[in-house]
Design a protein around this motif. Structure first.
Motif: not given
Lengths: 218, 226
Positions: B75-100
């Motif tokens: 998740f460190q690599r998602e901290s650049a440009d607030q990519a983590i925020e974008a991931l959390s805004l996906l209109p999906l169950d966050p479980g899919w992000v976890f799975l990836g």
């Protein structure tokens, strides 16, 4: 109610000391050192209670998102770690003269040590995060995962150790009636102590939180 | 294929690509793991039996160290440009992000184990027997445990000022059962005579994997984003 509990705590603690050191008979083989057992077992019971409370309130926090449940969970964890440390100190003090070793990798001892590690890391984790809902959520998640892990740790270590001869068998409850009385008095006094400590810490943390809210308003 | 599954696969591919193409990625970890593996040997007298008895433990501790490095980057690599925020805004169950994220970590850790193993065989002078087939099974099941707990904790460690240290102090106490089981089973895989025994260890490893993968999937919702 608080004043009453506190007023009750002082005589209860004194009574526990009296029972452990004077009322309970001297153990035939272990001698005076056996008396540490009353406090050791009481402290161990409180850790279990504290970590169970942490687990339950962590779940309730995640379900409701209300700050007060996190306060309860974290206060309980802090007190649990203190008593777990006491267990780890009193244990070897007793074991050295009796088992002739400070430490043995017995399943119960080892599991307890890992339990201590898990909950110290819970506190370390908390102390290194900025105050936010995220912090409380993450702490709750770790509180839950840590609790689930404990039985698995116990199983794995029990199997791990059965490869080697088991040095210490589980102690039986064949206590002298006076010793039993001393034990129950100690358990009751410690539990009361825990309730007073938990109440104090929860109130303190809650006031802290309310002050931080007010300072934001200003 | 559902949107969730496509997102999970896309995240997995992206992470694998970054791991294998960047300099701080997989190759450095592999080398780090080798260094740790060799470093341990200097703590023992090479002519004594101690090194032989401790070899499975040394292998798994080296793997545990190197895996945490990989997991820390999740998740460190998602901290650049607030990519983590974008991931959390996906209109999906966050479980899919976890799975990836979990799948990419799983593959990287399994590959790490499989690449280090031949070096382990050489440096610790193991005799290759038919029992070695057990080894990939141990690797897969151990990696499942490490990746499920590690991916969840890696997301949690991002909020801490301690970062990688936070991940280590959370992770190691929790994965002690996995390490014990992996060492015990590895002993069975590398011994030179007799049948493979103690299958109950495999059950314990499976129980750990199932419990923690389920728990992580359910709970991940709370640790992603704000």
């Amino acid at each position: 109610m608080r004043a009453f509990l506190l007023a009750l705590l002082y005589p209860a603690m004194l009574l526990a000391l009296y029972c452990a050191f004077i009322f309970a008979p001297r153990e035939k083989e272990m001698g005076e050192v056996q008396r540490i057992f009353y406090f050791h077992l009481s402290a161990a019971w409180l850790c279990m209670l504290a970590f169970l409370i942490l687990f339950v309130f962590s779940i309730v926090y995640l379900a409701t998102g209300e700050r007060k449940y996190d306060v309860w969970a974290s206060s309980s964890a802090e007190i649990g770690v203190i008593f777990a440390t006491l267990v780890l100190i009193t244990g070897p003090l007793w074991a050295k003269p009796v088992w002739n070793t400070w430490w043995t990798w017995d399943p119960r001892l080892t599991t307890f040590l890992i339990l201590w590690l898990i909950y110290v890391s819970y506190l370390l984790l908390r102390s290194n995060m900025a105050e936010s809902d995220k912090k409380y959520k993450i702490s709750a998640v770790f509180g839950i995962i840590g609790f689930i892990d404990v039985p698995i740790v116990f199983m794995s270590i029990r199997w791990w150790r059965t490869i080697h001869p088991v040095v210490i068998t589980s102690s039986s409850m064949n206590l002298d009636p006076a010793m039993k009385t001393a034990l129950f008095v100690a358990l009751a006094a410690f539990t009361l102590f825990f309730v007073v400590l938990l109440d104090l810490r929860v109130r303190q943390q809650w006031q802290d939180y309310e002050i931080s809210l007010k300072s934001v308003d200003l | 294929m559902s949107l969730g599954a496509r997102v999970a696969i896309a995240i997995m591919k992206k992470d694998l690509l970054l791991e294998f193409r960047s300099k701080e990625g997989f190759l450095s970890n592999l080398f780090f793991c080798l260094v740790v593996l060799l470093l341990f040997t200097f703590g023992f007298d090479p002519s004594s039996d101690a090194l032989r008895q401790g070899r499975a433990a040394i292998f798994w501790i080296a793997i545990a160290f190197a895996s945490v490095l990989t997991l820390g980057r999740t998740f460190q690599r998602e901290s650049a440009d607030q990519a983590i925020e974008a991931l959390s805004l996906l209109p999906l169950d966050p479980g899919w992000v976890f799975l990836g994220k979990f799948l990419s970590n799983l593959l990287i850790i399994v590959l790490l184990m499989l690449l280090i193993f031949p070096l382990f065989v050489v440096f610790f002078d193991l005799t290759v027997t038919w029992r070695f087939w057990l080894f990939p099974v141990i690797c897969l099941l151990t990696a499942l445990g490490l990746a499920s707990v590690g991916t969840l904790f890696s997301a949690m460690a991002e909020s801490s000022k301690l970062r990688e240290v936070a991940l280590s102090i959370m992770m190691y106490p929790i994965i002690i059962p996995v390490l014990i089981v992996a060492v015990q089973l590895t002993e069975q895989a590398i011994k030179i005579s007799g049948d493979i025994e103690n299958w109950h260890w495999l059950t314990l490893l499976l129980v750990f994997d199932v419990i923690f993968l389920t728990a992580a999937l359910v709970i991940f919702d709370y640790v992603l984003g704000d």
